[in-house]
Design a protein around this motif. Structure first.
Motif, PDB file in Angstrom:
ATOM      1  N   MET A 105      66.310  12.160  53.687  1.00  0.00           N
ATOM      2  CA  MET A 105      65.295  11.441  52.926  1.00  0.00           C
ATOM      3  C   MET A 105      63.914  12.005  53.195  1.00  0.00           C
ATOM      4  O   MET A 105      63.098  12.168  52.278  1.00  0.00           O
ATOM      5  CB  MET A 105      65.333   9.949  53.262  1.00  0.00           C
ATOM      6  CG  MET A 105      66.474   9.179  52.639  1.00  0.00           C
ATOM      7  SD  MET A 105      66.371   7.413  53.017  1.00  0.00           S
ATOM      8  CE  MET A 105      64.766   6.995  52.341  1.00  0.00           C
ATOM      9  N   ALA A 106      63.608  12.305  54.459  1.00  0.00           N
ATOM     10  CA  ALA A 106      62.298  12.846  54.805  1.00  0.00           C
ATOM     11  C   ALA A 106      62.078  14.204  54.159  1.00  0.00           C
ATOM     12  O   ALA A 106      60.948  14.548  53.783  1.00  0.00           O
ATOM     13  CB  ALA A 106      62.163  12.949  56.321  1.00  0.00           C
ATOM     14  N   ALA A 107      63.137  14.992  54.007  1.00  0.00           N
ATOM     15  CA  ALA A 107      63.029  16.303  53.372  1.00  0.00           C
ATOM     16  C   ALA A 107      63.106  16.215  51.851  1.00  0.00           C
ATOM     17  O   ALA A 107      63.134  17.254  51.176  1.00  0.00           O
ATOM     18  CB  ALA A 107      64.124  17.228  53.901  1.00  0.00           C
ATOM     19  N   ASN A 108      63.157  14.994  51.304  1.00  0.00           N
ATOM     20  CA  ASN A 108      63.235  14.760  49.868  1.00  0.00           C
ATOM     21  C   ASN A 108      64.486  15.410  49.269  1.00  0.00           C
ATOM     22  O   ASN A 108      64.461  15.949  48.160  1.00  0.00           O
ATOM     23  CB  ASN A 108      61.980  15.290  49.165  1.00  0.00           C
ATOM     24  CG  ASN A 108      61.794  14.678  47.792  1.00  0.00           C
ATOM     25  OD1 ASN A 108      62.399  13.643  47.463  1.00  0.00           O
ATOM     26  ND2 ASN A 108      60.981  15.298  46.960  1.00  0.00           N
ATOM     27  N   LYS A 145      54.902  20.520  56.234  1.00  0.00           N
ATOM     28  CA  LYS A 145      54.259  21.712  55.691  1.00  0.00           C
ATOM     29  C   LYS A 145      54.867  22.023  54.316  1.00  0.00           C
ATOM     30  O   LYS A 145      56.072  22.020  54.151  1.00  0.00           O
ATOM     31  CB  LYS A 145      54.474  22.887  56.652  1.00  0.00           C
ATOM     32  CG  LYS A 145      53.735  24.142  56.247  1.00  0.00           C
ATOM     33  CD  LYS A 145      53.946  25.239  57.271  1.00  0.00           C
ATOM     34  CE  LYS A 145      53.201  26.503  56.857  1.00  0.00           C
ATOM     35  NZ  LYS A 145      53.389  27.605  57.846  1.00  0.00           N
ATOM     36  N   GLY A 146      54.022  22.295  53.378  1.00  0.00           N
ATOM     37  CA  GLY A 146      54.483  22.578  52.029  1.00  0.00           C
ATOM     38  C   GLY A 146      54.698  21.344  51.181  1.00  0.00           C
ATOM     39  O   GLY A 146      55.213  21.450  50.063  1.00  0.00           O
ATOM     40  N   SER A 147      54.323  20.177  51.677  1.00  0.00           N
ATOM     41  CA  SER A 147      54.487  18.945  50.917  1.00  0.00           C
ATOM     42  C   SER A 147      53.461  18.888  49.793  1.00  0.00           C
ATOM     43  O   SER A 147      52.292  19.230  49.972  1.00  0.00           O
ATOM     44  CB  SER A 147      54.312  17.736  51.833  1.00  0.00           C
ATOM     45  OG  SER A 147      54.384  16.527  51.103  1.00  0.00           O
ATOM     46  N   THR A 148      53.924  18.479  48.639  1.00  0.00           N
ATOM     47  CA  THR A 148      53.048  18.321  47.486  1.00  0.00           C
ATOM     48  C   THR A 148      53.201  16.923  46.915  1.00  0.00           C
ATOM     49  O   THR A 148      54.090  16.165  47.317  1.00  0.00           O
ATOM     50  CB  THR A 148      53.378  19.375  46.403  1.00  0.00           C
ATOM     51  OG1 THR A 148      54.734  19.179  45.957  1.00  0.00           O
ATOM     52  CG2 THR A 148      53.199  20.787  46.942  1.00  0.00           C
ATOM     53  N   GLU A 149      52.363  16.618  45.965  1.00  0.00           N
ATOM     54  CA  GLU A 149      52.429  15.286  45.355  1.00  0.00           C
ATOM     55  C   GLU A 149      53.704  15.121  44.539  1.00  0.00           C
ATOM     56  O   GLU A 149      54.306  14.055  44.526  1.00  0.00           O
ATOM     57  CB  GLU A 149      51.202  15.070  44.473  1.00  0.00           C
ATOM     58  CG  GLU A 149      51.108  13.663  43.898  1.00  0.00           C
ATOM     59  CD  GLU A 149      49.843  13.453  43.098  1.00  0.00           C
ATOM     60  OE1 GLU A 149      49.713  12.385  42.478  1.00  0.00           O
ATOM     61  OE2 GLU A 149      48.990  14.373  43.108  1.00  0.00           O
TER      62      GLU A 149
END
Length: 361
Positions: A105-108, A145-149
């Motif tokens: 879930m945290a890694a989407n 790192k690398g998270s976007t909206e």
């Protein structure tokens, strides 16, 4: 020039028809990849190859002759369910079920759905954002790192994952009889971790069902994680997927799908009545497939011999009990009455004088 172009077009059409005929004659079917499916797979972090490997062929309800939905509660304090709880911490790369769910879930890579009491809807409208889940249950996190909206990713420290507080799970089972292969199948449809936390005023822990996760979305990750299923074998020879698909867990039935959408506790408030209803439902599920077939002559003969043996055993037992009672009665009637000893009156000695008492004037 026009003739050459027309000839080329006709040759292309003929080649297409020939290829179609060849594919039909060989019986080869090519899987058509849906663009939406591919995009969803990429967004969830599951490759198309993984989905095809662990994807069950969809079964239409028209191909089913019987189906029943069962809700179970898995208590992780029971020995059979300990596989889902241990190891509490990450050990040699091994994680328990809740850590796998939270990590994906945290890694989407995994979608979660809102827990609605008595109503499960797995549509985009009821999807929950991972950040909202973390905030609701007070789980610290940071942006990865690398998270976007559009593609948010998070990092949760191992010590902040409340895996020791998840002491039970709710699962949805689907029992169905498929008339294509004439057998009963059982599959897990969804999993819900339940958080146990102490109340504000102490006492018993309060249970917080967190969210639903579709098992088909979770399965690619479970099928690649080895687990221990028995203390008698210290090798992790099974996976989480094997554990669920083989029904190695021990779950108490707390609800079945019904028209009034009520749990068993609401339908059977009495504790004894509730236990009887749970046993009755489980017995009907276990024996449903046995009642579909006509027994063979060998099975009938075997059942008859078993019945005759049981009846003869019962007759022997009854006759032996009667003989014991008869012997006891005979021995009791033949017993002689015990002799009663008469008490002897003491003899008067010869030297003693007996005086008569008379009324004197």
């Amino acid at each position: 020039m026009n003739r050459i172009l027309l000839t080329a077009i006709l040759m292309m059409i003929a080649a297409g028809v020939y290829a179609q005929d060849v594919s039909k004659s060989t019986g080869v079917r090519r899987r058509v990849t849906d663009e939406n499916t591919a995009s969803n797979a990429k967004a969830n972090g599951v490759t198309q190859r993984m989905q095809l490997r662990y994807e069950d062929m969809p079964v239409d309800d028209s191909e089913l002759q019987w189906m029943r939905v069962i809700y179970r509660k898995l208590d992780l304090t029971k020995e059979k369910n300990a596989t889902l709880y241990y190891p509490e911490e990450v050990t040699d790369g091994n994680e328990n079920l809740f850590r796998i769910i939270m990590g994906r879930m945290a890694a989407n890579q995994l979608s979660a759905y809102e827990y609605l009491d008595g109503k499960e809807i797995f549509t985009d409208e009821y999807k929950v954002k991972p950040a909202d889940v973390f905030d609701r249950f007070h789980i610290p996190y940071t942006d990865a790192k690398g998270s976007t909206e559009r593609n948010p990713k998070y990092v949760i420290e191992e010590a902040d994952v409340p895996s020791t507080e998840v002491l039970s799970y709710y699962i949805i089972e689907r029992w169905e009889f498929d008339k294509r292969d004439n057998r009963v199948r059982t599959k897990v449809e969804a999993v819900c971790p339940v958080l146990h936390r102490a109340g504000d005023f102490g006492g018993e822990d309060v249970r917080y069902p967190m969210f639903w996760v579709k098992y088909d979305d979770l399965r690619p990750y479970l099928a690649t994680t080895s687990v221990f299923t028995s203390d008698d074998n210290n090798l992790a020879t099974s996976t989480y997927d094997d554990y669920f698909r083989m029904g190695l867990y021990d779950g108490e039935i707390y609800k079945t799908r019904n028209l009034r959408n009520k749990s068993l506790m609401e339908l059977h408030p009495d504790e004894e009545s509730l236990a009887h209803a749970q046993d009755s439902i489980q017995r009907r599920l276990d024996t449903f497939e046995d009642k579909l077939w006509v027994p063979s002559p060998e099975e009938i003969a075997k059942n008859d011999s078993t019945t005759v043996a049981a009846e003869s055993k019962s007759v022997k037992k009854t006759s032996s009990m009667r003989s014991k009672r008869g012997n006891a009665y005979k021995s009791k009637s033949k017993a002689k009455p015990a002799k009663v000893k008469k008490s002897k009156s003491p003899k008067s000695s010869s030297g003693s004088v007996t005086r008569s008492v008379r009324n004197r004037k």
